[in-house]
Design a protein around this motif. Structure first.
Motif, mmCIF file in Angstrom:
data_model
loop_
_atom_site.group_PDB
_atom_site.id
_atom_site.type_symbol
_atom_site.label_atom_id
_atom_site.label_comp_id
_atom_site.label_asym_id
_atom_site.label_seq_id
_atom_site.Cartn_x
_atom_site.Cartn_y
_atom_site.Cartn_z
ATOM 1 N N ILE A 20 0.844 -1.201 0.000
ATOM 2 C CA ILE A 20 0.000 0.000 0.000
ATOM 3 C C ILE A 20 0.879 1.251 0.000
ATOM 4 O O ILE A 20 0.651 2.200 -0.757
ATOM 5 C CB ILE A 20 -0.935 -0.001 1.221
ATOM 6 C CG1 ILE A 20 -1.871 -1.211 1.177
ATOM 7 C CG2 ILE A 20 -1.743 1.299 1.284
ATOM 8 C CD1 ILE A 20 -2.684 -1.388 2.447
ATOM 9 N N LEU A 21 1.918 1.245 0.848
ATOM 10 C CA LEU A 21 2.831 2.386 0.898
ATOM 11 C C LEU A 21 3.567 2.553 -0.429
ATOM 12 O O LEU A 21 3.820 3.675 -0.872
ATOM 13 C CB LEU A 21 3.838 2.204 2.027
ATOM 14 C CG LEU A 21 3.267 2.203 3.446
ATOM 15 C CD1 LEU A 21 4.370 1.934 4.461
ATOM 16 C CD2 LEU A 21 2.594 3.531 3.746
ATOM 17 N N LEU A 22 3.919 1.434 -1.051
ATOM 18 C CA LEU A 22 4.574 1.506 -2.358
ATOM 19 C C LEU A 22 3.668 2.198 -3.375
ATOM 20 O O LEU A 22 4.116 3.055 -4.143
ATOM 21 C CB LEU A 22 4.928 0.095 -2.837
ATOM 22 C CG LEU A 22 5.530 0.011 -4.245
ATOM 23 C CD1 LEU A 22 6.856 0.751 -4.310
ATOM 24 C CD2 LEU A 22 5.725 -1.454 -4.639
ATOM 25 N N GLY A 23 2.371 1.837 -3.358
ATOM 26 C CA GLY A 23 1.439 2.473 -4.274
ATOM 27 C C GLY A 23 1.302 3.963 -4.015
ATOM 28 O O GLY A 23 1.274 4.767 -4.957
ATOM 29 N N VAL A 24 1.231 4.340 -2.723
ATOM 30 C CA VAL A 24 1.124 5.754 -2.375
ATOM 31 C C VAL A 24 2.372 6.515 -2.814
ATOM 32 O O VAL A 24 2.289 7.599 -3.397
ATOM 33 C CB VAL A 24 0.906 5.914 -0.848
ATOM 34 C CG1 VAL A 24 0.996 7.383 -0.448
ATOM 35 C CG2 VAL A 24 -0.447 5.346 -0.449
ATOM 36 N N SER A 25 3.542 5.945 -2.559
ATOM 37 C CA SER A 25 4.779 6.636 -2.931
ATOM 38 C C SER A 25 4.913 6.760 -4.445
ATOM 39 O O SER A 25 5.397 7.778 -4.957
ATOM 40 C CB SER A 25 5.994 5.908 -2.351
ATOM 41 O OG SER A 25 6.090 4.599 -2.870
#
Length: 373
Positions: A20-25
């Motif tokens: 999820i954090l990868l997608g946000v970044s």
């Protein structure tokens, strides 16, 4: 979920959630545009054709790389790693606070301290980057020893009392004692009795004094705990198949002796002064925010636009990766070598003082500089 389930499969969950954090970044990165200065340079064709050569092959640029490394980033790195990572290591490994409690205390301190990253970044826009970063280094150098002593008393008062009342001494030939630097955590340090004794004491968080014994071939190292004497096994005297068992038996005997002398196997949470522990950890995090809040702006402003990305990368990553990254390992090796559980703090203190001196003498103030070429 329990230790067994966590060791089997539960440790994978945080890595899966990080998708999820990868997608946000990735989304944030796709929204970014190049700076107006860089766009202008691309349009005019004035970007550097050989940024590595220009940044590091010309003294007029290389000198600022060196000044940035030793006059800002090295000190920032050791203060950052001491205030977050080494403080956690010290709580858990030296003061024997259980992992969950130690992480919760650090998390509370970080939550309280996080707004100060913004505060000191904002303040550096008003009064400058240099005074805030160097003030953080100066405070770290002046207060780390009393702060960590206070942390011991607050987090594990029983251990603090034992250190004062039941001194531990290791008598050994210094030539038989290795400097226990182990960056990858694979070395066992079991080649001599001195190494076995010092490694066991350091891992148990027991502060001790090293006494240099006159060189006498074959004389074993011994550990004095009050009036009790334990003789460390010398592996070279034993059959190879018996060495590991002898070292383990000595470690158990040593653990029992230190426990009998008042050294606790783990911190007593009921005796812990948790508000004071959080206050000390918050102070350590506050120093982190002082040195880290302005550092990105300082590095951006220090180098010319045409080589900025390349030139600032080297001091930032060497400073944090090497000076900061090796701090826990180096500090533990210094503790094991000397026996003083606080001796490892000399590493961040000395680096912070070097940054303070180099920064005062050579680092320019940058906060009013134009980012245009």
């Amino acid at each position: 979920m329990g230790e067994a389930a966590f060791a089997d499969w539960g440790w994978r969950i945080p890595f899966l959630i990080s998708v999820i954090l990868l997608g946000v970044s990735l989304w944030i990165r796709l929204q970014l545009e190049e700076s107006p200065v860089f766009k202008q340079m691309k349009e005019e064709g004035t970007t550097s054709k050989a940024p590595l050569t220009e940044a590091f092959g010309r003294w007029e640029n290389l000198k600022w790389v060196i000044v940035a490394l030793f006059g800002a980033v090295a000190g920032q790195a050791v203060v950052w790693y001491s205030g977050q990572f080494y403080a956690l290591f010290f709580l858990e490994k030296t003061l024997k606070v259980d992992g969950a409690t130690a992480n919760i205390l650090i998390a509370i301190a970080l939550a309280l301290g996080t707004p100060f990253f913004i505060l000191f970044g904002w303040l550096s826009d008003k009064i400058g980057r240099k005074p805030i970063i160097l003030a953080g280094c100066a405070l770290a150098a002046l207060t780390y020893f009393p702060a960590f002593h206070m942390l011991t008393t607050a987090a594990n008062p029983v251990m603090a009392k034992a250190q004062a009342s039941a001194a531990v001494t290791v008598n050994a030939d210094p030539g038989a004692c290795a400097f226990q630097f182990d960056p990858v955590g694979k070395e066992k340090f079991e080649s001599t009795g001195c190494d076995i004794a010092k490694s066991a004491l350091a891992k148990a968080g027991v502060s001790y004094t090293s006494v240099t014994r006159p060189r006498r071939t074959g004389e074993p190292a011994d550990v004095w705990i009050g009036k009790r004497v334990l003789v460390a096994p010398e592996p070279w005297r034993l059959a190879e198949e018996d060495r590991a068992a002898a070292a383990e038996a000595f470690r158990k005997e040593l653990a029992a002796a230190t426990a009998a002398a008042g050294y606790p196997a783990k911190a007593d949470l009921d005796a812990m002064n948790k508000p004071l522990v959080v206050a000390i950890l918050f102070y350590l995090v506050l120093l982190v925010t002082m040195v880290y809040g302005p550092i990105a702006a300082l590095l951006v402003e220090l180098f010319p636009s045409r080589i900025r990305y390349t030139a600032m990368s080297l001091p930032y990553h060497i400073g944090n990766g090497w000076f900061g990254g090796f701090l826990p390992t180096t500090a533990f090796a210094m503790v094991a070598a000397t026996g003083n559980i606080y001796y490892g703090l000399w590493y961040p203190v000395i680096v912070a003082v070097i940054t303070l001196i180099v920064g005062l003498l050579f680092l320019p103030e940058t906060f009013r500089r134009s980012l245009h070429p």
